[in-house]
Design a protein around this motif. Structure first.
Motif, PDB file in Angstrom:
ATOM      1  N   TYR A 427       5.210  -1.479   2.981  1.00 17.76           N
ATOM      2  CA  TYR A 427       4.164  -0.490   3.778  1.00 17.76           C
ATOM      3  C   TYR A 427       2.448  -1.216   3.661  1.00 17.76           C
ATOM      4  N   VAL A 428       2.485  -1.641   2.695  1.00 17.51           N
ATOM      5  CA  VAL A 428       1.056  -2.201   2.535  1.00 17.51           C
ATOM      6  C   VAL A 428       0.671  -3.471   3.285  1.00 17.51           C
ATOM      7  N   LEU A 429       1.883  -4.463   2.834  1.00 18.83           N
ATOM      8  CA  LEU A 429       1.070  -5.694   4.438  1.00 18.83           C
ATOM      9  C   LEU A 429       1.752  -5.277   5.710  1.00 18.83           C
ATOM     10  N   GLN A 430       2.466  -3.848   5.913  1.00 17.28           N
ATOM     11  CA  GLN A 430       2.666  -3.330   7.351  1.00 17.28           C
ATOM     12  C   GLN A 430       1.433  -2.591   7.839  1.00 17.28           C
ATOM     13  N   GLY A 431       0.593  -2.226   6.593  1.00 21.33           N
ATOM     14  CA  GLY A 431      -1.264  -2.046   7.627  1.00 21.33           C
ATOM     15  C   GLY A 431      -0.240  -0.467   6.535  1.00 21.33           C
ATOM     16  N   SER A 432       0.234   0.270   6.459  1.00 22.12           N
ATOM     17  CA  SER A 432       0.549   1.779   6.642  1.00 22.12           C
ATOM     18  C   SER A 432       0.078   2.260   5.130  1.00 22.12           C
ATOM     19  N   ASP A 458       0.372   4.302 -11.204  1.00 17.17           N
ATOM     20  CA  ASP A 458      -0.865   5.050 -10.963  1.00 17.17           C
ATOM     21  C   ASP A 458      -1.986   4.030 -10.985  1.00 17.17           C
ATOM     22  N   ALA A 459      -2.099   2.544 -11.941  1.00 14.62           N
ATOM     23  CA  ALA A 459      -2.663   1.636 -11.304  1.00 14.62           C
ATOM     24  C   ALA A 459      -2.899   1.914  -9.823  1.00 14.62           C
ATOM     25  N   ARG A 460      -1.801   1.377  -9.296  1.00 14.66           N
ATOM     26  CA  ARG A 460      -1.447   0.614  -8.049  1.00 14.66           C
ATOM     27  C   ARG A 460      -2.075   1.866  -7.088  1.00 14.66           C
ATOM     28  N   VAL A 461      -2.076   3.261  -7.380  1.00 13.08           N
ATOM     29  CA  VAL A 461      -1.808   4.066  -6.355  1.00 13.08           C
ATOM     30  C   VAL A 461      -3.443   4.730  -6.258  1.00 13.08           C
ATOM     31  N   ARG A 462      -4.360   3.810  -6.910  1.00 14.42           N
ATOM     32  CA  ARG A 462      -5.976   4.160  -7.262  1.00 14.42           C
ATOM     33  C   ARG A 462      -6.420   3.300  -6.396  1.00 14.42           C
ATOM     34  N   GLU A 463      -5.859   1.506  -7.062  1.00 13.39           N
ATOM     35  CA  GLU A 463      -5.722   0.783  -5.792  1.00 13.39           C
ATOM     36  C   GLU A 463      -6.230   1.369  -3.665  1.00 13.39           C
ATOM     37  N   LEU A 464      -4.782   2.030  -4.050  1.00 18.21           N
ATOM     38  CA  LEU A 464      -4.787   2.194  -2.356  1.00 18.21           C
ATOM     39  C   LEU A 464      -5.283   3.340  -1.728  1.00 18.21           C
ATOM     40  N   LYS A 465      -6.041   4.375  -2.855  1.00 18.75           N
ATOM     41  CA  LYS A 465      -6.242   5.837  -2.367  1.00 18.75           C
ATOM     42  C   LYS A 465      -7.563   5.245  -1.798  1.00 18.75           C
ATOM     43  N   ALA A 466      -8.565   4.237  -2.956  1.00 21.08           N
ATOM     44  CA  ALA A 466      -9.663   3.762  -2.784  1.00 21.08           C
ATOM     45  C   ALA A 466     -10.295   2.816  -1.765  1.00 21.08           C
ATOM     46  N   GLU A 467      -8.703   2.398  -1.112  1.00 21.54           N
ATOM     47  CA  GLU A 467      -8.873   1.450  -0.184  1.00 21.54           C
ATOM     48  C   GLU A 467      -9.036   1.927   1.285  1.00 21.54           C
ATOM     49  N   ARG A 469      -9.450   5.431   1.180  1.00 22.63           N
ATOM     50  CA  ARG A 469     -11.458   5.930   1.302  1.00 22.63           C
ATOM     51  C   ARG A 469     -12.114   5.326   2.052  1.00 22.63           C
ATOM     52  N   GLN A 470     -11.824   4.292   2.149  1.00 28.25           N
ATOM     53  CA  GLN A 470     -12.960   2.973   2.978  1.00 28.25           C
ATOM     54  C   GLN A 470     -13.093   2.384   3.740  1.00 28.25           C
ATOM     55  N   ARG A 471     -10.751   2.527   4.460  1.00 21.89           N
ATOM     56  CA  ARG A 471     -10.764   2.311   6.224  1.00 21.89           C
ATOM     57  C   ARG A 471     -11.229   3.928   6.685  1.00 21.89           C
ATOM     58  N   ARG A 472     -11.012   4.928   6.190  1.00 24.74           N
ATOM     59  CA  ARG A 472     -11.794   6.241   6.701  1.00 24.74           C
ATOM     60  C   ARG A 472     -13.082   6.148   7.401  1.00 24.74           C
ATOM     61  N   LEU A 473     -13.732   4.973   6.310  1.00 26.53           N
ATOM     62  CA  LEU A 473     -15.185   5.285   6.340  1.00 26.53           C
ATOM     63  C   LEU A 473     -15.471   4.682   7.005  1.00 26.53           C
ATOM     64  N   ASP A 474     -15.362   3.215   7.440  1.00 26.28           N
ATOM     65  CA  ASP A 474     -15.345   2.335   7.964  1.00 26.28           C
ATOM     66  C   ASP A 474     -15.308   2.850   9.478  1.00 26.28           C
TER      67      ASP A 474
END
Length: 479
Positions: A427-432, A458-467, A469-474
């Motif tokens: 799903y990450v590679l699909q952009g979802s 857990d580490a991957r979840v934190r990484e994807l959630k941060a990404e 949030r950045q997409r929403r901000l952009d």
């Protein structure tokens, strides 16, 4: 999909403009506002839409391997041999090819079938590669007014829309032609001439027959006379004139003559595409007729074997494949088809044996590797499939096909945490990203992961959630 692409490209159109005095000359993009990184990001967004949300995308690893090999051979001989490129095929009978921002080049299956030689097909790819290496889209952004950039966006959308709905395509082009269309078309002809010149150089440098370019374009021009107002898509997006064809011919006349035989894979790819383009019984009749001729080559017998397989006539297909082996040297296409026949006969162990030997002989074939892992799963050897798929996915983390095979293998072994982790990467590679985060949440709650695996989740979840949030901000800042 088309609406999203149009909005995306309009975002480019809304960039601040340069003053007219600062505009670069043709071939100079130093002052362009669209950076290579921005081009790549736009291209990645478009290709995700095509690959994962468009049924016309040809998801065939074997054909993709071939077009990628052909494209990379040309890139190596191009003006930018180290630039990043991605090649893909669209299942569409129309004659078209197109370059997207960032080095993504698509070709319609209809154009591959229309090419009478591999050099003709290579000439089209070489032309598109030149559009990318010269950064023609970036130059259009730097040179054109906002209204003209809207027109460019419409044309890019039309290239994609044309494969499935000519009315959408024509409407997009008509909307974009308002305003500066005449000057834009003239500018595009400059780009076309430049792409012709560099494409010919690339074609020659890669060892293909340079006569393939003028012969194919001249045939396209002759064919266009019978289309009236519905010319082939390629001619609508790549203005073709007698002057261009004459110029190509003059340049070719000054180049060294070289007769270049087609690779056998070119014939195999065209046969495979033809079989999938018609009904199985029609394909059988067509390739039976071709294979019966005294001059029939290996591709004719390969097409017959594939057509018979599609028609469910396994024994006859196996005999036809034997005829291919007698006429052609070993090839991943032949071994892959042999394995498909064993799977169709419900002999997965035999398919695994064929593919293991083929992988040893052709270690660079991604298509064979996918097929081997799939055959291992069908043979009940999920542990071997999982080990092979995971090792490969960790080496090439951007391969969504391999991550899908990891997820299937882990599911077959009942390892739910590992299955959901692998599906998250798909799903990450699909952009979802939301779907990926949901899969990781399922992995957390699966109940069969150890401390280290759950820590990685857990580490991957934190990484994807941060990404995310950045997409929403952009997106908010973009509005």
């Amino acid at each position: 999909m088309i609406k999203r692409l149009f909005i995306l490209l309009l975002c480019v159109a809304m960039m601040p403009r340069l003053n007219a005095a600062d505009l670069p000359d043709l071939g100079d993009v130093a002052a362009s506002e669209l950076s290579p990184l921005a081009e790549r990001r736009i291209g990645e967004s478009i290709i995700r839409e095509i690959r994962f949300r468009d049924a016309a995308y040809l998801d065939d690893a074997e054909i993709e391997d071939y077009i990628d090999r052909l494209g990379r051979r040309l890139v190596t001989a191009s003006a930018a041999p180290y630039q990043e490129f991605d090649f893909f095929v669209i299942r569409d009978a129309t004659l078209n090819a197109f370059a997207l921002p960032g080095g993504f080049i698509g070709v319609h299956s209809g154009l591959i079938l229309a090419a009478e030689s591999e050099s003709e097909l290579a000439s089209v790819l070489g032309h598109e590669i030149a559009h990318v290496t010269q950064r023609h889209i970036a130059q259009l952004v730097g040179k054109q007014s906002q209204s003209s950039m809207v027109m460019l966006a419409s044309l890019l959308v039309a290239v994609l829309a044309a494969r499935s709905n000519s009315q959408i395509s024509e409407a997009a082009i008509a909307a974009g032609q308002a305003g500066a269309i005449q000057s834009q078309l003239g500018y595009t002809r400059d780009f076309e001439r430049e792409a012709d010149r560099l494409g010919l150089q690339t074609l020659e440098g890669a060892g293909y027959d340079v006569r393939g370019m003028p012969s194919f374009f001249e045939r396209l021009q002759r064919a266009s006379r019978f289309y009236e107002n519905n010319a082939p898509s390629y001619l609508r997006t790549h203005p073709l004139t007698g002057e261009r064809i004459s110029d190509m011919g003059n340049r070719v006349a000054q180049m060294r003559y070289r007769q270049v035989p087609d690779s056998q894979d070119f014939g195999f790819v065209r046969a495979k595409l033809r079989v999938t383009a018609v009904a199985p019984l029609d394909a059988v009749r067509e390739f039976q007729s071709r294979a019966a001729k005294p001059e029939a080559d290996a591709a004719a017998h390969y097409g017959l074997a594939r057509a018979l397989l599609a028609a469910g006539r396994i024994d006859e297909a196996t005999k036809a494949l034997d005829a291919v082996r007698r006429r052609a040297p070993a090839s991943p296409f032949i071994e892959s088809l042999a394995a498909e026949l064993r799977l169709a006969a419900r002999e997965p162990a035999a398919a695994v044996k064929v593919l293991e030997a083929a992988q040893t002989r052709f270690p660079d074939s991604r298509a064979l590797r996918y097929a081997l892992i799939d055959a291992l799963l069908q043979a009940g050897r999920a542990d071997e499939a999982a080990a092979m798929a995971r090792a490969d996915a960790l080496r090439r983390t951007d391969d969504d096909r391999m991550w899908t095979l990891v997820a299937r293998s882990e599911a077959a072994l009942g390892r739910r945490t590992a299955q959901h982790r692998a599906q998250a990467e798909v799903y990450v590679l699909q952009g979802s990203l939301p779907a990926a985060i949901e899969q990781l949440d399922l992995a957390r709650r699966a109940g069969d992961g150890d401390f280290y695996e759950l820590s990685a989740v857990d580490a991957r979840v934190r990484e994807l959630k941060a990404e995310e949030r950045q997409r929403r901000l952009d997106r908010r800042e973009g509005n």
